[in-house]
Design an enzyme around this catalytic site. Structure first.
Site, short mmCIF file in Angstrom:
data_model
loop_
_atom_site.label_atom_id
_atom_site.label_comp_id
_atom_site.label_asym_id
_atom_site.label_seq_id
_atom_site.Cartn_x
_atom_site.Cartn_y
_atom_site.Cartn_z
N ASP A 204 0.84 -1.21 0.00
CA ASP A 204 0.00 0.00 0.00
C ASP A 204 0.87 1.26 0.00
O ASP A 204 0.57 2.24 -0.68
CB ASP A 204 -1.00 -0.01 1.17
CG ASP A 204 -0.41 -0.53 2.46
OD1 ASP A 204 0.61 -1.24 2.41
OD2 ASP A 204 -0.97 -0.24 3.53
N ASP A 232 -0.39 -2.29 -13.73
CA ASP A 232 -1.36 -1.40 -14.39
C ASP A 232 -1.12 0.04 -13.93
O ASP A 232 -1.23 0.98 -14.71
CB ASP A 232 -2.80 -1.81 -14.05
CG ASP A 232 -3.41 -2.70 -15.14
OD1 ASP A 232 -2.65 -3.52 -15.71
OD2 ASP A 232 -4.62 -2.58 -15.41
#
Ligand code: ATP
Length: 332
Positions: A204, A232
């Site tokens: 994260d 991505d």
């Protein structure tokens, strides 16, 4: 003598971008012969097999596959064809380089990140069960064997390509046993590469830092799911999915494909950007030792992107696939 490769023409924009790339490879004198197969949803509708046996046999012979995006039919009980190919041929190393191109304007400059995504296990192992009607389990699998080989490949790549740092991405603060093992193996292997800086970060935190200071990252290695999501993200840093190539390597087989899917929303409109598949083809040429040809194609693409008059709408241009392809060929 020509080298033979296998080509899978997939669904959606797959056939359009495959045709464009093969024309460019021929124009660049790549010296390749193609065994071309239709695969995917359209092939299933037409002939009853998602991937015909001959297509598998061809790949087993040539060992090199240029694969365009394929759609796995939804709701007919099929596992993802992409996951199946990676598992069947043990293509454990998914390598996804994201490099800024001065001609494609984004809020980020000088991004040069190579993600090594483990490709065969983690939550993609397909071990799922419905325990009762309101409870589903999905098992995350991390093994020493699969962790070691992808981590070692990332360090080897760093050495061979003159890179400075390898970052291990994980969530070992929560998944202490599985991701903890991945991180421990990372530091064991890092001892064999004292010339390469090594560090680890929680996934994260990486997501946040990638959009604040992407230049801090170099080579990165991570389990399957984090690699899927973060690559991505890195494609967004450099201008979108139309620009992100990949190779899938392992066990004597090599498969090269764009990171993007079959983009059904723009299929048949003649505006798909073939660059991601083209750069995947350049990685394929490099894998086959055809360095000069790959470099020639990369230079031609750079020129076309820099001139900016023949680029596709996904990166802010107005040209179609055909004009872009012709422009690249004219520069070769
Ligand atoms: P998958 O689940 O198979 O990865 P996806 O649903 O993530 O596929 P993509 O097919 O990768 O989606 O497309 C996402 C978006 O990016 C779509 O709007 C699509 O039009 C666009 N896109 C993807 N590839 C290209 C390309 N080569 N050229 C132009 N636009 C593209």
């Amino acid at each position: 003598m020509s080298d033979r490769i296998t080509v899978f023409k997939g669904d959606g924009i797959g056939p359009e971008i495959t045709d464009a790339v093969l024309r460019i490879l021929d124009a660049a004198g790549a010296g390749l012969e193609y065994e071309i197969f239709n695969v995917g949803e359209a092939e299933y509708e037409a002939n009853g097999a998602l991937i015909p046996d001959e297509a598998f046999e061809s790949f087993e012979k040539t060992r090199v596959l240029l694969k365009s995006p394929i759609t796995t039919p939804v709701g007919k009980g099929f596992r993802s064809l992409n996951v199946m190919m990676r598992k069947k041929y043990d293509l454990y190393a998914n390598i996804r380089p994201a490099k800024s191109n001065a001609a494609v304007k984004t809020p980020f400059e000088n991004v040069d990140i190579v993600i090594f995504r483990e490709n065969t296990e983690d939550l993609y192992a397909g071990v799922e069960e419905l325990v009762d009607k309101d409870t589903a389990h999905s098992i995350k699998i991390i093994t020493r064997k699969c962790s070691e080989r992808i981590i070692r490949d990332a360090f080897e790549y760093a050495v061979q390509h003159g890179r400075k740092k390898v970052t291990c991405v994980h969530k070992a603060n929560i998944m202490k046993i599985s991701d903890g093992m991945f991180r421990d193996i990372f530091y064991e292997i890092s001892k064999d590469y004292p010339q390469i800086e090594s560090d680890d970060k929680i996934v994260d935190n990486v997501a946040m830092q990638l959009v604040m200071h992407p230049q801090k990252f170099d080579v990165m290695v991570m389990p399957n799911l984090y690699g899927d999501v973060l690559s991505d993200l890195t494609s967004g840093l450099i201008g979108g999915l139309g620009l992100l190539p990949s190779s899938n390597l392992g066990s004597g087989y090599a498969m090269f494909e764009a990171v993007h899917g079959s983009a059904p929303d723009i299929a048949g409109k003649g505006i798909a950007n073939p660059t991601a598949l083209l750069w995947s083809a350049c990685m394929m040429l490099e894998h086959m030792g055809k360095m000069d040809c790959a470099a020639r194609i990369r230079r031609a693409v750079d020129q076309v992107l820099n001139e900016g008059t023949a680029t596709t709408p996904d990166i802010g241009g107005t040209a179609g696939t055909e004009d872009y392809t012709a422009a690249v060929i004219s520069k070769l």
